[in-house]
Design a protein around this motif. Structure first.
Motif, PDB file in Angstrom:
ATOM      1  N   GLY A  51       1.062  -1.246  -0.220  1.00  0.00           N
ATOM      2  CA  GLY A  51      -0.122  -0.056   0.486  1.00  0.00           C
ATOM      3  C   GLY A  51       0.832   1.104   0.312  1.00  0.00           C
ATOM      4  N   ASN A  52       1.834   0.926   0.053  1.00  0.00           N
ATOM      5  CA  ASN A  52       3.125   2.368  -0.459  1.00  0.00           C
ATOM      6  C   ASN A  52       3.886   2.533  -1.432  1.00  0.00           C
ATOM      7  N   GLY A  53       3.854   3.977  -2.068  1.00  0.00           N
ATOM      8  CA  GLY A  53       4.176   4.440  -3.242  1.00  0.00           C
ATOM      9  C   GLY A  53       5.565   4.144  -3.514  1.00  0.00           C
ATOM     10  N   ALA A  54       6.269   5.503  -3.040  1.00  0.00           N
ATOM     11  CA  ALA A  54       7.254   5.152  -3.217  1.00  0.00           C
ATOM     12  C   ALA A  54       8.472   4.420  -2.965  1.00  0.00           C
ATOM     13  N   THR A  55       8.987   3.256  -3.531  1.00  0.00           N
ATOM     14  CA  THR A  55      10.274   2.465  -2.835  1.00  0.00           C
ATOM     15  C   THR A  55      11.794   3.330  -3.036  1.00  0.00           C
ATOM     16  N   LEU A  56      12.385   2.339  -2.470  1.00  0.00           N
ATOM     17  CA  LEU A  56      14.342   2.349  -2.628  1.00  0.00           C
ATOM     18  C   LEU A  56      14.909   2.174  -3.339  1.00  0.00           C
ATOM     19  N   THR A  88      21.795   1.568   9.185  1.00  0.00           N
ATOM     20  CA  THR A  88      19.933   2.411   9.303  1.00  0.00           C
ATOM     21  C   THR A  88      20.087   3.930   9.066  1.00  0.00           C
ATOM     22  N   ALA A  89      20.924   4.233   9.451  1.00  0.00           N
ATOM     23  CA  ALA A  89      21.411   5.918   9.084  1.00  0.00           C
ATOM     24  C   ALA A  89      20.805   6.344   7.696  1.00  0.00           C
ATOM     25  N   ILE A  90      21.780   5.310   6.309  1.00  0.00           N
ATOM     26  CA  ILE A  90      21.625   5.758   5.624  1.00  0.00           C
ATOM     27  C   ILE A  90      20.329   5.799   4.352  1.00  0.00           C
ATOM     28  N   VAL A  91      19.893   4.607   5.078  1.00  0.00           N
ATOM     29  CA  VAL A  91      17.973   4.022   4.543  1.00  0.00           C
ATOM     30  C   VAL A  91      17.131   5.117   5.350  1.00  0.00           C
ATOM     31  N   THR A  92      17.882   5.957   6.241  1.00  0.00           N
ATOM     32  CA  THR A  92      16.741   6.733   7.061  1.00  0.00           C
ATOM     33  C   THR A  92      16.758   7.960   6.285  1.00  0.00           C
ATOM     34  N   VAL A  93      18.113   8.198   6.054  1.00  0.00           N
ATOM     35  CA  VAL A  93      18.149   9.391   4.581  1.00  0.00           C
ATOM     36  C   VAL A  93      17.509   9.251   3.267  1.00  0.00           C
ATOM     37  N   ALA A  94      17.526   7.971   2.613  1.00  0.00           N
ATOM     38  CA  ALA A  94      17.224   8.020   1.456  1.00  0.00           C
ATOM     39  C   ALA A  94      15.466   7.452   1.722  1.00  0.00           C
ATOM     40  N   VAL A  95      14.967   7.411   3.294  1.00  0.00           N
ATOM     41  CA  VAL A  95      13.455   6.799   2.867  1.00  0.00           C
ATOM     42  C   VAL A  95      12.890   8.960   3.220  1.00  0.00           C
ATOM     43  N   ARG A  96      14.223   9.415   3.327  1.00  0.00           N
ATOM     44  CA  ARG A  96      13.673  11.071   3.133  1.00  0.00           C
ATOM     45  C   ARG A  96      13.379  11.965   2.465  1.00  0.00           C
ATOM     46  N   LEU A  97      14.555  11.276   1.566  1.00  0.00           N
ATOM     47  CA  LEU A  97      14.479  11.815   0.102  1.00  0.00           C
ATOM     48  C   LEU A  97      13.787  11.213  -0.490  1.00  0.00           C
TER      49      LEU A  97
END
Length: 272
Positions: A51-56, A88-97
């Protein structure tokens, strides 16, 4: 084949494989721990992407593979912990971007810490073997006792909005069962610090039940009945190890505090 037959056969196979790899320790058990981490992450991502749109893209999968490679290679725990934080920090930044699912970073941390805790608790020593068997005894007895006491006694629900089937009587019965099983294992193993281990068993039983509720909450949050259908009759890997990995992390931290070392935490609980 009925669902009950599937559950019984799957449970026997899983228990046999788990105990065999636990006995071997070392690289085989690190591979086992890495596989659990990978499957937890797969199921977490499967649920969080619904149910989510954008992915990484494949970034999260690539990062969990970095962790798995480091875990299997046997890097010191004090190297792996900062690595988990960095990934985890890398993914967190990518999620925000990218505006992707907010659950991805927490899933990476959850899966990685689960694998690390199991692998470094077992280590390659006799102390590690006893510590993991102690963990299994407490968690498995907690599950079994909670189920049967809850069905027999019933009463007020434990957390009806999260897991309607669990009762307060079952939680109490599970805690008693976990402590008894842990102490019996400790006595058979010849441990002398029974009072300490009884308190540790109680803490692990409580944490394992919290871990079970946490996974139920995650599934409810994402509208899933099971984390996946990988295990016939049982659902997913997270459905089977939710309490175990939570208790493993708690035991890992307790052992680390007692020994002062992140690589051999079991020595603080079960000295050779």
């Amino acid at each position: 084949m009925s669902n009950l037959q599937q559950r019984v056969i799957s449970a026997i196979v899983m228990a046999a494989v788990t105990l065999a790899l636990t006995w071997l320790g070392g690289l085989p058990f690190r591979l086992f721990s890495a596989a659990i981490a990978a499957l937890i992450f797969y199921e977490w991502m499967r649920m969080s992407r619904l149910g989510n749109g954008a992915t990484l893209g494949f970034l999260p999968e690539a990062l969990i593979l970095v962790f798995i490679g480091a875990l299997v290679a046997g890097l010191p725990a004090l190297w792996l912990l900062p690595l988990i934080a960095a990934l985890t920090a890398i993914v967190t930044v990518a999620v925000r971007l990218r505006g992707a699912a907010q659950w991805v970073a927490s899933g990476l941390a959850y899966a990685s810490l689960s694998g690390l805790s199991l692998a470094y608790l077992r280590d390659d020593s006799h102390s590690g073997l006893i510590a993991i068997l102690f963990l299994f005894a407490v968690v498995w007895a907690t599950d079994i006792a909670a189920y049967f006491v809850g069905r027999a006694v019933g009463g007020p629900k434990l957390a009806p909005s999260i897991s309607p089937g669990k009762t307060q009587s079952g939680a109490l019965g599970g805690a008693v069962g976990g402590v008894v099983a842990g102490l019996l294992l400790a006595i058979v193993a010849g441990a002398g610090n029974l009072v300490t281990l009884g308190l540790v068993a109680l803490a692990l039983s409580i944490v394992s039940q919290i871990g079970d509720l946490f996974e139920s909450w995650v599934k409810r949050r994402h509208g899933c009945k099971d984390s996946s259908n990988l295990i016939p009759g049982h659902g997913g890997v997270m459905d089977r190890v939710d309490g175990l990995v939570a208790a493993a992390f708690a035991l890992y931290v307790i052992g680390w505090v007692l020994t002062g070392t992140a690589d051999h935490p079991a020595m603080g609980l079960f000295p050779n």
